[in-house]
Design a protein around this motif. Sequence first.
Motif, PDB file in Angstrom:
ATOM      1  N   GLU A 123      24.964 -72.497  -8.719  1.00 27.00           N
ATOM      2  CA  GLU A 123      24.216 -73.833  -8.876  1.00 27.00           C
ATOM      3  C   GLU A 123      23.830 -73.630 -10.912  1.00 27.00           C
ATOM      4  O   GLU A 123      22.755 -74.558 -10.820  1.00 27.00           O
ATOM      5  N   VAL A 124      23.720 -72.364 -11.438  1.00 26.68           N
ATOM      6  CA  VAL A 124      23.271 -72.347 -12.590  1.00 26.68           C
ATOM      7  C   VAL A 124      23.903 -72.604 -13.545  1.00 26.68           C
ATOM      8  O   VAL A 124      23.654 -72.859 -14.343  1.00 26.68           O
ATOM      9  N   THR A 125      25.587 -72.563 -12.900  1.00 29.46           N
ATOM     10  CA  THR A 125      25.982 -73.095 -14.265  1.00 29.46           C
ATOM     11  C   THR A 125      26.424 -74.667 -14.254  1.00 29.46           C
ATOM     12  O   THR A 125      26.488 -75.163 -13.064  1.00 29.46           O
ATOM     13  N   TYR A 284      23.827 -66.359 -15.418  1.00 32.10           N
ATOM     14  CA  TYR A 284      23.169 -66.188 -16.040  1.00 32.10           C
ATOM     15  C   TYR A 284      23.952 -66.582 -17.881  1.00 32.10           C
ATOM     16  O   TYR A 284      23.483 -66.677 -18.356  1.00 32.10           O
ATOM     17  N   TYR A 285      25.291 -65.331 -17.617  1.00 26.96           N
ATOM     18  CA  TYR A 285      25.948 -64.427 -18.885  1.00 26.96           C
ATOM     19  C   TYR A 285      26.292 -66.140 -18.880  1.00 26.96           C
ATOM     20  O   TYR A 285      26.756 -66.496 -19.895  1.00 26.96           O
ATOM     21  N   ILE A 286      27.080 -66.371 -18.178  1.00 29.65           N
ATOM     22  CA  ILE A 286      27.881 -67.101 -18.132  1.00 29.65           C
ATOM     23  C   ILE A 286      27.534 -69.185 -18.194  1.00 29.65           C
ATOM     24  O   ILE A 286      28.286 -69.743 -19.201  1.00 29.65           O
ATOM     25  N   LYS A 287      25.969 -69.220 -18.590  1.00 28.69           N
ATOM     26  CA  LYS A 287      25.317 -70.441 -18.739  1.00 28.69           C
ATOM     27  C   LYS A 287      25.046 -70.087 -19.803  1.00 28.69           C
ATOM     28  O   LYS A 287      25.432 -71.384 -20.648  1.00 28.69           O
ATOM     29  N   LYS A 288      24.875 -69.028 -20.398  1.00 33.85           N
ATOM     30  CA  LYS A 288      25.315 -68.915 -22.075  1.00 33.85           C
ATOM     31  C   LYS A 288      26.231 -69.018 -23.327  1.00 33.85           C
ATOM     32  O   LYS A 288      26.068 -69.501 -24.156  1.00 33.85           O
ATOM     33  N   GLU A 290      28.238 -70.945 -21.516  1.00 37.28           N
ATOM     34  CA  GLU A 290      28.516 -72.518 -21.352  1.00 37.28           C
ATOM     35  C   GLU A 290      27.702 -73.252 -22.662  1.00 37.28           C
ATOM     36  O   GLU A 290      28.413 -74.493 -23.610  1.00 37.28           O
ATOM     37  N   LEU A 291      27.069 -72.623 -23.194  1.00 39.92           N
ATOM     38  CA  LEU A 291      26.078 -73.093 -24.028  1.00 39.92           C
ATOM     39  C   LEU A 291      26.878 -73.083 -25.670  1.00 39.92           C
ATOM     40  O   LEU A 291      26.415 -73.135 -26.292  1.00 39.92           O
TER      41      LEU A 291
END
Length: 487
Positions: A123-125, A284-288, A290-291
Motif C-alpha cells: 500500500e505504501v509504494t 518505505y525504502y522502495i517508495k524512496k 520510486e521518488l
Amino acid sequence: MNPQMLFSQYFEIDQKCLDEYGALNICLEADLPLFVDPFLLFSSPDANYQALHDKIVGHLIFLRNLAVDNPNIGLPLFQFPEIPQNWLGLCKWGNSGKGLGPKFAKNIVNAFNGFYRNFGSEEVTDSSHIEKLTLVGSGIGRDFISDFTTNLMLEFLLKYTEKFSEKYLSDKQVRTFSVRCDFDESLMIWKPKSFKLPCFYKGDRDEDFILLTPVNILTKDDAFICHSDFTNQFRYIANSLSNATLRDSVNSYFARRLPANPKKVDIEKAINETVQKYPEILDYYIKKKELEKDKASALSAEKVKRLRDELLSTLTEFCKHLFTNSNFYQTPFNCYDEALKRARFLKEVIENNDGYRIFYKNGKPIASEDTVQRIFRLTWFASPIDVNSEVNNGRGPADYKVSFGSRDSTIVEFKLGSSSSLSSNLKNQTEIYKKASKSISDIKVILCYTQAEILRVSRVLKAIKQENAENVIVIDATRKVSASKVP
C-alpha cells in the motif's frame, strides 16, 4: 582468422546501425556483465516498457498465488532457464549460465509462504517490484532479477531483434526459429512462436539465434533497488518514517540488537532481524527509490558507458592490433608454451608497441581487475585450447585454467601490481589451484600502471625468490614518453 567478436563485426554492419536502433553491440565470445534492471522499465516514460514491468510483476504475483494456495505445488513452474542468446550475464567465457533451477524454485515457494506472503498487496509504494525479494536473506539473489526478467520479456526481445533484422540484415544472415516465449495461464505452459532472427554459427552445423537488448534498460553490478543500497540507507529510512510510533519502535529494536563497537556483519544481522520484525520498512525504502526514479536511467547509462569504453572498445582495438601485427592467433597448442608465449607477446605489445594506450581511458588506467581479466581472456577466442575462467575445483576459483585434454593443463593467474594481497597470492594461491585442478604448471601475469608498482612487485618477487622465474610475467603498462620527446 578474422577477429569477429562483436555483433557488428560478425554481421558486417556499421556500429552506427546498432546505436541508431538503440541496441547494445554484444560480444559473441563471452557474456557482457550487464542485465536488464526492471526498475528502468518501471521508471521509463515509454508505455511499452511500463507494460513490460506490469507483466513481469503480474507473473510473479501469479506464482505467489499458486504457492500460497498450494505449498506442495510442483516446482517446474517456478524454474526459469538461462536465456543465453542475449549474451549478457556473469560468464567470462561463453554464454552458458545456470538459470533458476529447483533450488531457487524451492526458495521462492517457501518465501511466498513465509516472509513474502503479502507480495503484491503493498500500500505504501506505487507498484510492486520484484527486486523486493532480494532485499533480505531468503535465498533469492541478484541472478533472480536477471533471469526472471529476461524470461518474462523474452517475446518483447524476440520482436525487437526481429525488427532490427528486417531493417539491417540480409536474408542469408537470418533464420526462422521457434522459441517458447508465450505463457498460457489457463494451461500453465509456455507456448512457442516463430521469429526471423540473426543466425550465429558456432560450428559447421551448430546454429543458434541471437537476441539484441535495448541499451537504455541495461545496468551493471546492482539493480537500482538492491540489498547493498538498502543496508546502506537503512538508518536514513528508519529515521525518516513519518509515523513516529513506528519510527521509535524500529530504531529501538535495531539499537538493542547491536553489540558494542559493531562490525559490518553485526549491523547486517541487526538490520535483517529488524526487517523480520517490521517488514513494512522495505516498502518505505522502495517508495524512496520510486521518488528518485529520475536518477535511475542516468546512473545505469553511466555504468553501461563505462563498460563499453573500458571493455568493448579496448578489446576491439587490442585484438585488431594482435591480428594485424602478429601470428598471435596461430600459436601452436601446447598449453603452457602457448600461455607463456601469449603472456610474453602481450608484454611486448604493451611495453614496446604502444599497446599500453589501450589500457587507459581519458588518461586514467583501467583499474578494475575484472575488466582487465576479461580483456586478457578474450584474446584467446580463436584458439583451439580450452580456456575456462574462474574454474573452481574445491579450493576457490582460479582466473583461468588452460587445457588441451586431461593431461595438458596450466593455471593462469592475472593480477594488478596494486593488489594488496599480491604477495600471498603469488606465494600460495596458484600452488593451491594447481593441486585442486591437477594442473601441471602455472603462469602469473602482473600488470603494473606505475613505477612504484613495478618496484613493489620486484621487491615481492625477490622476497619469495621468484624474481627471475620464467612463469612470472611483469607487464609495464606505465604511460610512455613519445619517442620524439626522448633526448
